[in-house]
Design an enzyme around this catalytic site. Structure first.
Site, PDB file in Angstrom:
ATOM      1  N   SER A 177     -11.474 -12.060  -5.248  1.00  0.00           N
ATOM      2  CA  SER A 177     -11.781 -12.029  -3.833  1.00  0.00           C
ATOM      3  C   SER A 177     -13.240 -12.358  -3.600  1.00  0.00           C
ATOM      4  O   SER A 177     -14.104 -11.965  -4.396  1.00  0.00           O
ATOM      5  CB  SER A 177     -11.472 -10.634  -3.278  1.00  0.00           C
ATOM      6  N   HIS A 203      -7.733   1.131   1.157  1.00  0.00           N
ATOM      7  CA  HIS A 203      -7.466  -0.239   1.548  1.00  0.00           C
ATOM      8  C   HIS A 203      -6.371  -0.403   2.624  1.00  0.00           C
ATOM      9  O   HIS A 203      -6.327  -1.428   3.314  1.00  0.00           O
ATOM     10  CB  HIS A 203      -7.079  -1.014   0.286  1.00  0.00           C
ATOM     11  N   TYR A 217       0.791  -1.232   0.000  1.00  0.00           N
ATOM     12  CA  TYR A 217       0.000   0.000   0.000  1.00  0.00           C
ATOM     13  C   TYR A 217       0.824   1.284   0.000  1.00  0.00           C
ATOM     14  O   TYR A 217       0.787   2.046  -0.952  1.00  0.00           O
ATOM     15  CB  TYR A 217      -0.964   0.001   1.195  1.00  0.00           C
ATOM     16  N   PRO A 230     -11.213  -0.371  -3.038  1.00  0.00           N
ATOM     17  CA  PRO A 230     -12.434  -1.020  -3.516  1.00  0.00           C
ATOM     18  C   PRO A 230     -13.666  -0.129  -3.342  1.00  0.00           C
ATOM     19  O   PRO A 230     -13.658   0.817  -2.555  1.00  0.00           O
ATOM     20  CB  PRO A 230     -12.557  -2.253  -2.607  1.00  0.00           C
TER      21      PRO A 230
END
Ligand SMILES: *[C@@H]1O[C@H](CO)[C@@H](O)[C@H](O)[C@H]1NC(C)=O
Ligand SMILES: *[C@@H]1O[C@H](CO)[C@@H](O)[C@H](O)[C@H]1NC(C)=O
Length: 620
Positions: A547, A334, A98, A111
């Site tokens: 996912s 995220h 990240y 997301p």
């Protein structure tokens, strides 16, 4: 990157145990055995690289694993790190996945979640719903503040609850080489306000009274109306669009922006706020057919600079989005958390908004929410213009398709005593193979939360067994029974991989290999050939990044972008009798097409169901 892949069980007796910000008694994340990881690495390569490449890599692995060689040395480094830290991986992972990742968070990392469409049709309805939603989020936050949130369990084992404590009052801050995260949830700097944004204008809205109790929906509604009434103009600079830029450009623009004292105060107010509520302008009308895909795009990127992309601050961990036409959802940054805590929060909030309003407290007049002002210098204006251009290119490039598979949900594989997740993963393998004639490196995120401060590891869904199954599926000379057996075996292999990550031992290969690589960098030894190998690059080039949304009560869709330029992002939420899919790709890649994959996926699921039931009369 998002979610854990097995079902989450909240036992009622177990639920009595309450969660502190770290669950007591959790095991530490182990460092897997070196030889085992290397064996499994070769096995994982088998379906996705040529025999020649595989033989070459075997040589490199032999070199790496030699007694007294570089592999052992790095492994010892990892073991030392594991003794010295609470979790040998978590900090590295946060940085690597990240904070040091430089592509925009929009599409590439954050997301979106699409919630069921709401009934309201006008501004009143929108604001009433927003007020109730805010009340619901604060209700959930109370459980976190009081540490009364029940500990969650997976396969009978308690999970680390730490991520729940990272999602409120937190924000990502851009930096020139890497970003950072600030968290104001505890301590003196905590501030009792949220940010509301409407027509690109930001407001600081206090949501707790002076006695510390949260405002109720009726009060919040009036405050939202005041905000609305003072932000009717639509000719404002979309300052929030800066947060959509490449992280290096944004870091530069950020430093420039906060040179001005007023701007700095406004930015700090957003960063400190508990969360953001975006009151979106209506988007262009869409037919029933593409409506869900359109809303998914709105949650992911806001629709472009002409629409709602400037009505965001994408660095903020939680942004609830509510549009006048009843579309609503969430965008989340995220870095602080995986999907499951976010989905649990959303389940709570969605249920909460369905409850009738009862408490009607006497209305004490509240102060006007504070408007956050920005002084736009020509330089900042220029940064905004550049960010707009880049964003609009990205918006044009994102190909997203949301579909609902109506024929069955997880009820069907469950009735056959099969894992719904393994079933859907194998359908994806089949769909991809039918499109491209070969399998690809496939990433499925799996939870490591049974370990203290655990995040995720990777289930590699493309296996030797899955390849045997997809190859056999369309061969006319194969009997149904053989196909069924191959499918069962492929699903068993997937199940074993899943257990390897989560249920048993934290023994998957991806984070271990990453750890060995980072250890080499930290030790300043030259990079082992193993990590410079073509096969390694192929193994890490995830054309399918997938996912599962873990058991959600809400009929929602989560969506995210592909992780490679020529790949797909696939998120699925298996409900009892249907399955929600969000599939993304990039238009700039001629070989990929989200709608095509969606179509092949549906066909694969249908073809596989009679396979298991052994009904005659199917095939191609
Ligand atoms: C906002 O404006 C509307 C329409 O002018 C008015 O009816 C309403 O009372 C105003 N609300 C507040 C809280 O100022
Ligand atoms: C998937 O990955 C492979 C290997 O990295 C690549 O050659 C291929 O073009 C990618 N894309 C598609 C759509 O197959």
């Amino acid at each position: 990157t998002l979610c854990c892949s097995a079902l989450l069980h909240l036992g009622s007796d177990q639920a009595m145990q309450r969660a502190a910000s770290s669950t007591p008694g959790l095991p530490r994340l182990p460092v897997p055995a070196l030889q085992q990881t290397l064996d499994r690495y070769l096995l994982a390569l088998q379906p996705i690289v040529s025999e020649e490449e595989l033989n070459h890599t075997k040589g490199l692995v032999d070199e790496f694993r030699k007694s007294g060689g570089i592999g052992e040395r790095l492994q010892q480094g990892l073991q030392r790190r594991a003794r010295k830290t609470e979790n040998w991986l978590s900090e590295w992972w946060l940085k690597n996945a990240y904070l040091e990742y430089r592509l925009p968070v929009v599409v590439h990392s954050s997301p979106g979640v699409v919630l069921p469409k709401q009934e309201f049709l006008d501004r009143q309805g929108q604001l009433r719903f927003a007020a109730k939603l805010i009340e619901g989020v604060l209700d959930f936050k109370t459980m976190i503040d009081k540490e009364t949130l029940p500990v969650e369990y997976l396969g009978g084992k308690p999970l680390c609850m730490n991520q729940y404590y990272q999602i409120f009052s937190s924000c990502r801050i851009p930096g020139p080489k890497h970003d950072s995260i600030v968290n104001y949830a505890k301590g003196k700097k905590w501030s009792p306000h949220i940010t509301v944004v409407h027509n690109f204008q930001f407001f600081e809205l206090a949501v707790y009274s002076s006695d510390g109790s949260p405002l109720i929906a009726d009060q919040i509604f009036i405050q939202l109306e005041k905000i609305w009434n003072t932000s009717l103009q639509t000719n404002k600079e979309p300052i929030g669009i800066l947060t959509t830029n490449h992280r290096n450009s944004w870091a530069k623009a950020y430093n420039n922006l906060i040179k001005d004292k007023t701007n700095k105060e406004s930015v700090r107010s957003i960063e400190k706020s508990i969360f953001i509520v975006c009151l979106d302008a209506p988007m262009p009308r869409a037919s029933e057919d593409i409506y869900k895909s359109r809303v998914a795009a709105q949650m992911l990127h806001g629709g472009g600079s002409r629409w709602n992309s400037g009505n965001r601050w994408f660095d903020k961990t939680l942004q609830f989005i509510i549009a006048e036409d009843g579309s609503c959802g969430l965008a989340y940054e995220h870095a602080p958390s995986e999907g499951p805590p976010i989905v649990t929060l959303l389940d709570h909030v969605v249920e909460y908004t369905k409850k009738p309003q009862h408490v009607r407290s006497p209305m004490i007049p509240l102060q006007m929410p504070k408007k956050l002002r920005f002084n736009i210098t020509p330089e900042i204006k220029n940064d905004i213009e550049k960010a707009k251009q880049n964003l609009n290119i990205m918006v044009q490039d994102l190909d997203i398709k949301v579909t609902v598979f109506h024929y069955f949900g997880k009820n069907f594989p469950k009735s056959e005593k099969l894992s719904p997740d393994a079933f859907i993963q194998m359908a994806l393998q089949l769909a991809y193979y039918r499109m491209y004639g070969q399998p690809c490196a496939t990433y499925e995120s799996a939870s490591l939360r049974m370990f203290h401060l655990g995040r995720t590891d990777t289930i590699r869904s493309a296996s030797v067994s899955s390849l045997k199954f997809v190859e056999a599926m369309d061969k006319p000379n194969k009997q149904n029974q053989e196909k069924v057996d191959l499918l069962r075996r492929a699903m068993q292999a997937h199940r074993q991989y899943t257990d390897m990550v989560s249920a048993l031992t934290g023994n998957a290969i991806d984070r271990h290999l990453l750890g060995l690589k980072l250890q080499a960098i930290e030790d300043l030894v030259s990079m082992p050939e193993l990590f410079m190998d073509t096969a390694y690059a192929v193994a890490m080039h995830f054309n399918l990044s997938t996912s599962q949304v873990r058991r959600s009560q809400t009929d929602c869709v989560m969506c995210f972008g592909p992780v490679v330029p020529d790949g797909y992002g696939v998120c699925y939420n298996p409900m009892e009798e249907h399955i929600n899919f969000a599939i993304s790709a990039f238009n700039s890649c001629a070989e990929t097409n989200a709608a095509h994959l969606a179509h092949y996926l549906e066909t694969a699921l249908l073809d596989m169901s009679p396979t298991i039931l052994c009904l005659p009369g199917w095939g191609h």
